[in-house]
Design a protein around this motif. Structure first.
Motif, short mmCIF file in Angstrom:
data_model
loop_
_atom_site.label_atom_id
_atom_site.label_comp_id
_atom_site.label_asym_id
_atom_site.label_seq_id
_atom_site.Cartn_x
_atom_site.Cartn_y
_atom_site.Cartn_z
N LEU A 73 36.27 42.81 45.38
CA LEU A 73 37.83 42.45 44.59
C LEU A 73 36.82 42.50 42.52
O LEU A 73 38.22 43.08 42.07
CB LEU A 73 37.05 40.65 44.35
CG LEU A 73 37.69 39.90 43.72
CD1 LEU A 73 39.89 40.48 44.39
CD2 LEU A 73 37.44 38.45 44.14
N ILE A 76 38.75 46.01 42.50
CA ILE A 76 40.39 45.83 42.55
C ILE A 76 41.14 45.30 41.23
O ILE A 76 41.60 45.56 40.56
CB ILE A 76 41.01 45.25 43.63
CG1 ILE A 76 42.11 45.55 44.07
CG2 ILE A 76 40.56 43.84 43.63
CD1 ILE A 76 42.40 46.95 44.08
N ASN A 77 39.71 43.90 40.68
CA ASN A 77 40.54 43.56 39.47
C ASN A 77 40.53 44.61 38.38
O ASN A 77 41.09 44.11 37.21
CB ASN A 77 39.21 42.24 39.39
CG ASN A 77 39.34 40.74 40.63
OD1 ASN A 77 40.30 40.82 40.70
ND2 ASN A 77 38.08 39.61 40.18
N GLU A 80 43.55 46.33 38.66
CA GLU A 80 44.30 46.10 38.61
C GLU A 80 44.93 45.87 36.90
O GLU A 80 45.52 46.39 36.37
CB GLU A 80 44.74 44.41 38.92
CG GLU A 80 46.32 43.75 39.03
CD GLU A 80 46.72 42.70 37.54
OE1 GLU A 80 47.36 42.63 37.19
OE2 GLU A 80 45.25 42.85 36.40
N ARG A 101 48.18 44.47 43.66
CA ARG A 101 47.64 43.29 43.44
C ARG A 101 48.32 42.53 44.91
O ARG A 101 47.56 41.56 44.59
CB ARG A 101 48.93 42.75 42.78
CG ARG A 101 49.00 42.38 40.96
CD ARG A 101 49.82 42.69 40.24
NE ARG A 101 49.33 42.66 38.89
CZ ARG A 101 50.35 42.84 37.81
NH1 ARG A 101 51.83 42.57 38.04
NH2 ARG A 101 49.94 42.73 36.19
N GLN A 104 44.61 43.29 46.30
CA GLN A 104 44.14 41.97 45.21
C GLN A 104 44.15 40.97 45.79
O GLN A 104 43.17 39.87 45.93
CB GLN A 104 44.24 42.42 43.78
CG GLN A 104 43.26 41.04 42.64
CD GLN A 104 44.25 41.12 41.25
OE1 GLN A 104 45.36 41.32 41.48
NE2 GLN A 104 43.13 40.85 40.67
#
Length: 118
Positions: A73, A76-77, A80, A101, A104
């Motif tokens: 996470l 991926i954050n 993003e 997203r 996410q």
């Protein structure tokens, strides 16, 4: 205890190890390949440099204390944030952001469910 997989990413000589729930590791690898396929089409000045997904594995024991495992996470954050900050005018960046997203959101839901089950 949930089953985790590790996606190994390489950027030049640097390796990154991303810990993912087993059911989502393939999605991160596929997303990485998709982003690489499309990133050259971006015209923004500050396009992020992406590592390549080079392997996945079930177990990982890091022997070098200078290396660390990145949470899925968290990775991926960060991805993003990098793509949402782009000022892109030519390429439909929203399609790439939608894919990022989506993964996410799936990871956020997975982690929430894991916390509830504790």
């Amino acid at each position: 205890m949930p089953t985790m997989r590790y996606v190994i990413l390489q950027q030049e000589q640097q390796l990154q190890f991303v810990e993912m729930p087993a059911d989502y590791a393939y999605q991160l690898s596929a997303l990485n390949l998709r982003l690489h396929k499309e990133i050259d089409k971006l015209t923004a000045a500050d396009v992020p440099v992406l590592p390549w997904a080079i392997a996945e594995c079930d177990n990982l024991d890091l022997l070098d204390e200078q290396l660390s495992i990145i949470g899925g996470l968290d990775y991926i954050n960060s991805l993003e944030q990098s793509f949402s900050a782009l000022q892109e005018s030519e390429y439909p960046l929203i399609s790439l952001l939608t894919e990022i997203r989506a993964l996410q959101a799936q990871l956020e839901q997975w982690y929430e469910e894991e916390l509830e089950s504790l």
